[in-house]
Scaffold this motif. Structure first.
Motif, PDB file in Angstrom:
ATOM      1  N   UNK A  80      41.233  39.285  36.842  1.00 14.94           N
ATOM      2  CA  UNK A  80      41.115  38.837  38.237  1.00 14.94           C
ATOM      3  C   UNK A  80      41.319  37.331  38.342  1.00 14.94           C
ATOM      4  N   UNK A  81      40.756  36.606  37.390  1.00 23.57           N
ATOM      5  CA  UNK A  81      40.900  35.150  37.372  1.00 23.57           C
ATOM      6  C   UNK A  81      42.359  34.761  37.207  1.00 23.57           C
ATOM      7  N   UNK A  82      43.030  35.343  36.227  1.00 24.52           N
ATOM      8  CA  UNK A  82      44.438  35.026  35.979  1.00 24.52           C
ATOM      9  C   UNK A  82      45.309  35.410  37.172  1.00 24.52           C
ATOM     10  N   UNK A  83      45.029  36.553  37.792  1.00 26.23           N
ATOM     11  CA  UNK A  83      45.816  37.002  38.946  1.00 26.23           C
ATOM     12  C   UNK A  83      45.670  36.030  40.121  1.00 26.23           C
ATOM     13  N   UNK A  84      44.444  35.565  40.378  1.00 30.75           N
ATOM     14  CA  UNK A  84      44.216  34.612  41.471  1.00 30.75           C
ATOM     15  C   UNK A  84      44.974  33.309  41.220  1.00 30.75           C
ATOM     16  N   UNK A  85      44.966  32.852  39.983  1.00 29.70           N
ATOM     17  CA  UNK A  85      45.660  31.611  39.642  1.00 29.70           C
ATOM     18  C   UNK A  85      47.177  31.786  39.736  1.00 29.70           C
ATOM     19  N   UNK A  86      47.680  32.891  39.243  1.00 26.75           N
ATOM     20  CA  UNK A  86      49.120  33.151  39.294  1.00 26.75           C
ATOM     21  C   UNK A  86      49.610  33.237  40.745  1.00 26.75           C
ATOM     22  N   UNK A  87      48.826  33.872  41.619  1.00 28.68           N
ATOM     23  CA  UNK A  87      49.198  33.957  43.036  1.00 28.68           C
ATOM     24  C   UNK A  87      49.312  32.579  43.661  1.00 28.68           C
ATOM     25  N   UNK A  88      48.522  31.635  43.152  1.00 30.04           N
ATOM     26  CA  UNK A  88      48.540  30.266  43.672  1.00 30.04           C
ATOM     27  C   UNK A  88      49.577  29.392  42.965  1.00 30.04           C
ATOM     28  N   UNK A  89      50.322  29.970  42.043  1.00 26.80           N
ATOM     29  CA  UNK A  89      51.372  29.222  41.360  1.00 26.80           C
ATOM     30  C   UNK A  89      50.935  28.507  40.095  1.00 26.80           C
ATOM     31  N   UNK A  90      49.770  28.836  39.581  1.00 25.84           N
ATOM     32  CA  UNK A  90      49.272  28.216  38.346  1.00 25.84           C
ATOM     33  C   UNK A  90      49.470  29.194  37.195  1.00 25.84           C
ATOM     34  N   UNK A  91      50.154  28.749  36.166  1.00 25.30           N
ATOM     35  CA  UNK A  91      50.372  29.583  34.990  1.00 25.30           C
ATOM     36  C   UNK A  91      49.050  29.784  34.265  1.00 25.30           C
ATOM     37  N   UNK A  92      48.710  31.051  34.023  1.00 27.29           N
ATOM     38  CA  UNK A  92      47.449  31.392  33.373  1.00 27.29           C
ATOM     39  C   UNK A  92      47.703  32.509  32.374  1.00 27.29           C
ATOM     40  N   UNK A  93      47.117  32.368  31.185  1.00 32.90           N
ATOM     41  CA  UNK A  93      47.298  33.366  30.133  1.00 32.90           C
ATOM     42  C   UNK A  93      45.942  33.872  29.666  1.00 32.90           C
ATOM     43  N   UNK A  94      45.788  35.180  29.582  1.00 33.85           N
ATOM     44  CA  UNK A  94      44.534  35.791  29.124  1.00 33.85           C
ATOM     45  C   UNK A  94      44.572  35.915  27.603  1.00 33.85           C
ATOM     46  N   UNK A  95      43.436  35.586  26.972  1.00 37.39           N
ATOM     47  CA  UNK A  95      43.318  35.745  25.527  1.00 37.39           C
ATOM     48  C   UNK A  95      41.865  36.003  25.159  1.00 37.39           C
ATOM     49  N   UNK A  96      41.660  36.573  23.971  1.00 35.33           N
ATOM     50  CA  UNK A  96      40.290  36.725  23.472  1.00 35.33           C
ATOM     51  C   UNK A  96      39.742  35.337  23.203  1.00 35.33           C
ATOM     52  N   UNK A  97      38.497  35.132  23.540  1.00 34.52           N
ATOM     53  CA  UNK A  97      37.889  33.830  23.298  1.00 34.52           C
ATOM     54  C   UNK A  97      37.787  33.578  21.800  1.00 34.52           C
ATOM     55  N   UNK A  98      38.164  32.382  21.357  1.00 37.95           N
ATOM     56  CA  UNK A  98      38.049  32.056  19.932  1.00 37.95           C
ATOM     57  C   UNK A  98      36.596  32.166  19.467  1.00 37.95           C
ATOM     58  N   UNK A  99      36.403  32.556  18.237  1.00 41.47           N
ATOM     59  CA  UNK A  99      35.051  32.744  17.694  1.00 41.47           C
ATOM     60  C   UNK A  99      34.206  31.464  17.780  1.00 41.47           C
ATOM     61  N   UNK A 100      34.843  30.319  17.734  1.00 41.86           N
ATOM     62  CA  UNK A 100      34.106  29.055  17.801  1.00 41.86           C
ATOM     63  C   UNK A 100      33.379  28.867  19.127  1.00 41.86           C
ATOM     64  N   UNK A 101      33.871  29.483  20.191  1.00 41.47           N
ATOM     65  CA  UNK A 101      33.263  29.289  21.503  1.00 41.47           C
ATOM     66  C   UNK A 101      32.646  30.557  22.076  1.00 41.47           C
ATOM     67  N   UNK A 102      32.776  31.659  21.390  1.00 43.68           N
ATOM     68  CA  UNK A 102      32.341  32.950  21.897  1.00 43.68           C
ATOM     69  C   UNK A 102      30.931  33.265  21.410  1.00 43.68           C
ATOM     70  N   UNK A 103      29.959  33.151  22.280  1.00 47.20           N
ATOM     71  CA  UNK A 103      28.561  33.413  21.913  1.00 47.20           C
ATOM     72  C   UNK A 103      28.238  34.901  21.872  1.00 47.20           C
ATOM     73  N   UNK A 104      28.848  35.682  22.770  1.00 48.80           N
ATOM     74  CA  UNK A 104      28.527  37.098  22.873  1.00 48.80           C
ATOM     75  C   UNK A 104      29.355  37.970  21.936  1.00 48.80           C
ATOM     76  N   UNK A 105      30.468  37.494  21.465  1.00 45.72           N
ATOM     77  CA  UNK A 105      31.253  38.254  20.517  1.00 45.72           C
ATOM     78  C   UNK A 105      32.441  39.010  21.078  1.00 45.72           C
ATOM     79  N   UNK A 106      32.573  39.128  22.395  1.00 41.86           N
ATOM     80  CA  UNK A 106      33.695  39.903  22.925  1.00 41.86           C
ATOM     81  C   UNK A 106      34.188  39.395  24.277  1.00 41.86           C
ATOM     82  N   UNK A 107      34.051  38.134  24.547  1.00 43.41           N
ATOM     83  CA  UNK A 107      34.498  37.625  25.837  1.00 43.41           C
ATOM     84  C   UNK A 107      35.994  37.315  25.817  1.00 43.41           C
ATOM     85  N   UNK A 108      36.526  37.147  26.990  1.00 46.23           N
ATOM     86  CA  UNK A 108      37.928  36.784  27.157  1.00 46.23           C
ATOM     87  C   UNK A 108      38.003  35.469  27.931  1.00 46.23           C
ATOM     88  N   UNK A 109      39.100  34.756  27.724  1.00 55.58           N
ATOM     89  CA  UNK A 109      39.304  33.480  28.385  1.00 55.58           C
ATOM     90  C   UNK A 109      40.659  33.472  29.072  1.00 55.58           C
TER      91      UNK A 109
END
Length: 84
Positions: free
Chosen positions: A16-45
């Motif tokens: 939803x976040x990426x879609x909202x940004x893309x509609x506004x003309x901002x390039x956005x890419x979804x990826x798994x959050x790197x382990x260095x910043x992921x506290x819960x273990x399965x978030x996406x960025x």
């Protein structure tokens, strides 16, 4: 190049976040959050360029999509949390 990672609470929220940004003309890419910043273990960025962060936050605020956390991804590969 310097990027920001907008950490989302789920894959659906990241989509939803990426879609909202893309509609506004901002390039956005979804990826798994790197382990260095992921506290819960399965978030996406959503990755946006440095110059797009301010506009992206305004768009997400208007859409009611609040990021969990935001990290700066530096050219050296390190991450630093940025306050909202």
């Amino acid at each position: 190049m310097v990027y920001y990672l907008i950490v989302c609470r789920s894959l659906t929220y990241a989509q939803r976040t990426a879609a909202a940004l893309e509609r506004a003309g901002i390039t956005a890419r979804i990826l798994r959050s790197p382990k260095l910043i992921d506290r819960e273990g399965c978030s996406h960025s959503v990755k946006v360029s440095e110059r797009s962060l301010t506009a992206a936050l305004v768009i997400l605020n208007r859409a009611g999509l609040t990021p969990k956390r935001i990290f700066l991804q530096a050219e050296d590969g390190g991450y630093r949390e940025v306050g909202l």
